[in-house]
Design an enzyme around this catalytic site. Structure first.
Site, PDB file in Angstrom:
ATOM      1  N   SER A  63       0.785  -1.238   0.000  1.00 17.28           N
ATOM      2  CA  SER A  63       0.000   0.000   0.000  1.00 17.28           C
ATOM      3  C   SER A  63       0.817   1.288   0.000  1.00 17.28           C
ATOM      4  O   SER A  63       0.242   2.362  -0.194  1.00 17.28           O
ATOM      5  CB  SER A  63      -0.921   0.029   1.214  1.00 17.28           C
ATOM      6  OG  SER A  63      -2.140  -0.543   0.868  1.00 17.28           O
ATOM      7  N   LYS A  66       0.265   3.458  -2.908  1.00 15.28           N
ATOM      8  CA  LYS A  66      -0.907   4.335  -3.067  1.00 15.28           C
ATOM      9  C   LYS A  66      -0.487   5.808  -3.039  1.00 15.28           C
ATOM     10  O   LYS A  66      -1.176   6.671  -3.584  1.00 15.28           O
ATOM     11  CB  LYS A  66      -1.943   4.040  -1.979  1.00 15.28           C
ATOM     12  CG  LYS A  66      -2.580   2.651  -2.166  1.00 15.28           C
ATOM     13  CD  LYS A  66      -3.570   2.307  -1.065  1.00 15.28           C
ATOM     14  CE  LYS A  66      -4.349   1.050  -1.382  1.00 15.28           C
ATOM     15  NZ  LYS A  66      -4.089  -0.107  -0.594  1.00 15.28           N
ATOM     16  N   TYR A 189      -4.047  -2.292 -10.384  1.00 11.90           N
ATOM     17  CA  TYR A 189      -3.950  -2.184  -8.916  1.00 11.90           C
ATOM     18  C   TYR A 189      -3.079  -3.304  -8.341  1.00 11.90           C
ATOM     19  O   TYR A 189      -2.209  -3.065  -7.498  1.00 11.90           O
ATOM     20  CB  TYR A 189      -5.349  -2.203  -8.282  1.00 11.90           C
ATOM     21  CG  TYR A 189      -5.291  -2.237  -6.775  1.00 11.90           C
ATOM     22  CD1 TYR A 189      -4.983  -1.085  -6.055  1.00 11.90           C
ATOM     23  CD2 TYR A 189      -5.485  -3.426  -6.072  1.00 11.90           C
ATOM     24  CE1 TYR A 189      -4.879  -1.118  -4.670  1.00 11.90           C
ATOM     25  CE2 TYR A 189      -5.374  -3.470  -4.692  1.00 11.90           C
ATOM     26  CZ  TYR A 189      -5.081  -2.318  -4.004  1.00 11.90           C
ATOM     27  OH  TYR A 189      -4.967  -2.353  -2.620  1.00 11.90           O
ATOM     28  N   TYR A 241      -3.468   3.312   7.950  1.00  7.05           N
ATOM     29  CA  TYR A 241      -4.641   2.475   8.239  1.00  7.05           C
ATOM     30  C   TYR A 241      -5.472   3.052   9.378  1.00  7.05           C
ATOM     31  O   TYR A 241      -5.499   4.255   9.608  1.00  7.05           O
ATOM     32  CB  TYR A 241      -4.218   1.031   8.540  1.00  7.05           C
ATOM     33  CG  TYR A 241      -3.402   0.390   7.446  1.00  7.05           C
ATOM     34  CD1 TYR A 241      -3.937   0.239   6.167  1.00  7.05           C
ATOM     35  CD2 TYR A 241      -2.116  -0.056   7.673  1.00  7.05           C
ATOM     36  CE1 TYR A 241      -3.207  -0.350   5.149  1.00  7.05           C
ATOM     37  CE2 TYR A 241      -1.370  -0.658   6.659  1.00  7.05           C
ATOM     38  CZ  TYR A 241      -1.928  -0.797   5.406  1.00  7.05           C
ATOM     39  OH  TYR A 241      -1.189  -1.373   4.408  1.00  7.05           O
ATOM     40  N   VAL A 259       1.302  -3.537   3.977  1.00 11.17           N
ATOM     41  CA  VAL A 259       1.312  -4.804   4.712  1.00 11.17           C
ATOM     42  C   VAL A 259       2.562  -5.654   4.462  1.00 11.17           C
ATOM     43  O   VAL A 259       2.748  -6.675   5.097  1.00 11.17           O
ATOM     44  CB  VAL A 259       0.044  -5.663   4.478  1.00 11.17           C
ATOM     45  CG1 VAL A 259      -1.192  -4.999   5.023  1.00 11.17           C
ATOM     46  CG2 VAL A 259      -0.116  -6.009   3.007  1.00 11.17           C
TER      47      VAL A 259
HETATM   48  N1  GLU Z   1      -2.522  -6.060  -1.597  1.00  8.72           N
HETATM   49  C1  GLU Z   1      -3.216  -5.628  -0.443  1.00  8.72           C
HETATM   50  C2  GLU Z   1      -4.666  -5.397  -0.769  1.00  8.72           C
HETATM   51  O1  GLU Z   1      -4.938  -4.846  -1.792  1.00  8.72           O
HETATM   52  C3  GLU Z   1      -2.598  -4.334  -0.005  1.00  8.72           C
HETATM   53  C4  GLU Z   1      -2.672  -4.230   1.400  1.00  8.72           C
HETATM   54  C5  GLU Z   1      -1.938  -3.087   2.000  1.00  8.72           C
HETATM   55  O2  GLU Z   1      -0.692  -2.991   1.950  1.00  8.72           O
HETATM   56  O3  GLU Z   1      -2.659  -2.282   2.594  1.00  8.72           O
HETATM   57  O4  GLU Z   1      -5.540  -5.742  -0.041  1.00  8.72           O
END
Ligand code: GLU
Length: 305
Positions: A63, A66, A189, A241, A259
């Protein structure tokens, strides 16, 4: 202040906590990462790089990516159009929650939860023929490392297990908040989640946010000063988060976690830092990584407040 000595102190102090976390296990490649890994890199605006531990070992940034999709999407369509499709509030919910998206009519709370990132990917897709390559080129330039790549095995596993992301994308589509087809958005994604990078790459790439929008490696003003300030604010309020309040309280810096156990953070005007320790706390943030950043701001007295 000698940042190398501070890194060495942090490295020692976090050791007892490294095994307290739990490695993400929803895909085999993440589950296989040894819990005892720990790396950290600091890149200063003065041009110095400090590292400790496994700072040159690649890991799955998940993530953290992002933050790249947000800055790239912003460059494509600008703020007015982007913020019509994504909110700017902390979610107070798990990053992959479906419920909130339903009662907020398909407008994701913020760009750093999965639903928000899917909308950003859709924006990139509408503005580029090959969104994954566009993202890869962008990340390589920001990090000054042309060797950065996706991890094909991780991308394939993400796809195989991505039922919830697929539900989110279909939901967004049903609300009219995706322009492209669901499969193309999901494919891009899953690739962005699979980016494989090390602490140095990450610290260097986010110099654009620590340095008021200017990427020192390309000499390019990637974001305006105002955009960089605003993205930093969003990272402080939404980047870690559902534990963002605790992270802000303890670390006091804008940052983005994944994660895979990485966390990238910055002291605007001073430095960019990335820490990696794959053991996660119950919110999905690196347990020892959060502690390491807390120790960094405590020991250096560096803060945005
Ligand atoms: N590949 C994970 C998902 O899309 C990413 C999780 C993360 O790093 O928040 O759920």
């Amino acid at each position: 202040m000698d940042l190398q000595i501070i890194l060495e102190e942090i490295y020692k102090e976090v050791q007892p906590f490294i095994s307290h976390g739990k490695v993400a296990d929803y895909i085999p490649k993440l589950a296989a990462v040894p819990l005892e890994k720990f790396g950290m890199a600091i890149q200063t605006l003065d041009g110095d790089l400090f590292t400790i531990g496994d700072a040159v070992e690649n890991f799955s940034i998940q993530s953290i990516s992002k933050a790249y999709t947000l800055t790239l999407a912003l460059q494509f369509i600008g703020e007015d159009r982007l913020w019509k499709r994504v909110g700017r509030e902390p979610s107070g919910n798990p990053f992959n929650s479906l419920v909130q998206l339903e009662y907020e009519n398909g407008i994701p709370r913020n760009p750093f939860i999965n639903a928000g990132a899917l909308v950003l990917v859709d924006i990139i897709l509408s503005n580029s023929k090959n969104p994954s390559q566009t993202l890869l080129d962008y990340v390589r330039q920001r990090s000054d490392n042309p060797g950065i790549d996706f991890d094909a095995e991780v991308a394939a596993s993400e796809k195989k297990t991505g039922f919830r992301n697929s539900a989110l994308a279909n939901f967004l589509k049903s609300f009219g908040n995706l322009e492209n087809n669901v499969d193309s958005v999901l494919d891009a994604y899953f690739h962005q989640c699979s980016l494989s990078m090390n602490c140095i790459d990450l610290a260097k790439s986010f110099m654009m946010l620590a340095n008021h929008g200017l990427s020192p490696w390309s000499g390019k003003q990637v974001l305006t000063e105002s955009q960089a300030k605003r993205i930093n604010s969003l990272m402080l309020t939404c980047g870690t988060y559902d534990a963002v309040g605790d992270f802000a309280y303890r670390v006091g810096l804008p940052g983005k976690s994944g994660v895979g156990g990485g966390i990238a953070a910055f002291v605007p005007g001073k430095l960019s830092v990335c820490v990696w320790s794959p053991g996660l706390n119950s919110y999905g943030n690196s347990l020892a990584g959060t502690l390491a950043l807390e120790l960094l701001t405590t020991k250096t007295g560096m803060s945005i407040f």
